[in-house]
Design an enzyme around this catalytic site. Structure first.
Site, PDB file in Angstrom:
ATOM      1  N   LYS A  55       9.911   7.243 -30.132  1.00  0.00           N
ATOM      2  CA  LYS A  55      11.248   7.363 -30.732  1.00  0.00           C
ATOM      3  C   LYS A  55      12.076   8.331 -29.894  1.00  0.00           C
ATOM      4  CE  LYS A  55      12.771   7.596 -35.563  1.00  0.00           C
ATOM      5  NZ  LYS A  55      12.387   8.157 -36.873  1.00  0.00           N
TER       6      LYS A  55
HETATM    7  O1  G3P Z   1      13.564   8.723 -40.011  1.00  0.00           O
HETATM    8  C1  G3P Z   1      14.922   8.569 -39.867  1.00  0.00           C
HETATM    9  C2  G3P Z   1      15.690   8.471 -41.173  1.00  0.00           C
HETATM   10  O2  G3P Z   1      15.151   7.485 -41.983  1.00  0.00           O
HETATM   11  C3  G3P Z   1      15.918   9.783 -41.884  1.00  0.00           C
HETATM   12  O3  G3P Z   1      16.413   9.629 -43.162  1.00  0.00           O
HETATM   13  O4  G3P Z   1      16.860  10.574 -45.384  1.00  0.00           O
HETATM   14  O5  G3P Z   1      16.602  12.129 -43.429  1.00  0.00           O
HETATM   15  O6  G3P Z   1      18.620  10.702 -43.664  1.00  0.00           O
HETATM   16  P1  G3P Z   1      17.168  10.821 -43.938  1.00  0.00           P
END
Ligand code: G3P
Length: 220
Positions: free
Chosen positions: A84
């Site tokens: 990633k």
């Molecule tokens: O892993 C990336 C993403 O899904 C993060 O989500 O909830 O931290 O905005 P969030």
């Protein structure tokens, strides 16, 4: 539509993998910090031993050279690691090199259709648009998914899969599925919410009660 779980929590990954409905895992530095594990490489190795599908492991450096070196280390953990990288010039340079080398790459922190075009041109396996974080600042995350799906569908040479990230609710998942997004990466709590409906609970309670009235058992 593929379901990835967005967590670095091994208990959650094990219990969701046991459902047979899990296609992969995504992690990020924040999720790794939350998991409390002190050995990142070992953590990713263990996740990759639980799940057969892509396991996203994120680089930590932001400059090109160290990022590329980290990407190569992460790719060696298992053949189904998706490295990633952030959607930056350095990240896309690393993406192109690793993709050309046959490694899966997930380009993360995508917030615009223009960025998604760049990720596809860099040969990303997945692009991760963050719908929840766009909603948080008063924009419409799902509109971005619709735009990216439209653009990618117009160019069959783009092989990048749309991985809907920063999912906050079952509605995000359903809307993404209606748009034909390839993957949703979903927090464990939201995956569990997908199962629920009050009429399912009510109907099941009634069936259990009525079955008792029959006095029968099903031979096993
Ligand atoms: O892993 C990336 C993403 O899904 C993060 O989500 O909830 O931290 O905005 P969030």
């Amino acid at each position: 539509m593929k379901f990835f779980v967005d967590t670095a929590n091994l208990d959650d990954i094990k219990s969701l993998a046991a459902t047979g409905l899990l296609d992969g895992v995504t992690t990020n530095p924040s999720l790794v910090a939350k998991s409390g594990h002190s050995n990142f490489i070992e953590l990713i190795r263990e996740i990759a031993s639980i799940v057969d599908g892509p396991v996203s492991a994120e680089v930590a450096s932001t400059d090109f050279e160290p990022m590329l070196a980290e990407a190569k280390t992460l790719a060696k953990i298992a053949p189904h690691i998706a490295v990633k990288v952030p959607l930056t010039p350095a990240g896309l340079k690393v993406c192109k090199i690793m993709s050309d080398d046959g490694t899966m790459v997930n380009v993360t922190l995508c917030f615009s259709a223009a960025q998604a075009i760049l990720a596809a041109k860099a040969g990303a396996t997945f692009v991760s648009p963050f719908v929840g974080r766009l909603d948080d600042i008063g924009q419409n995350g799902m509109e971005l998914i619709a735009d990216i799906c439209t653009i990618y569908n117009a160019y069959p040479k783009f092989r990048t899969e749309v991985l809907v990230a920063s999912v906050r609710s079952p509605t995000h998942v359903v809307e993404a599925a209606k748009m034909g997004a390839d993957v949703a990466t979903i927090p464990p709590s939201v995956i569990r919410q997908l199962f629920g409906h009050p009429l399912t609970d009510k109907g099941l309670a009634q069936f259990v009660e009525d079955w008792k009235k029959t006095g029968q058992t099903i031979p096993v």
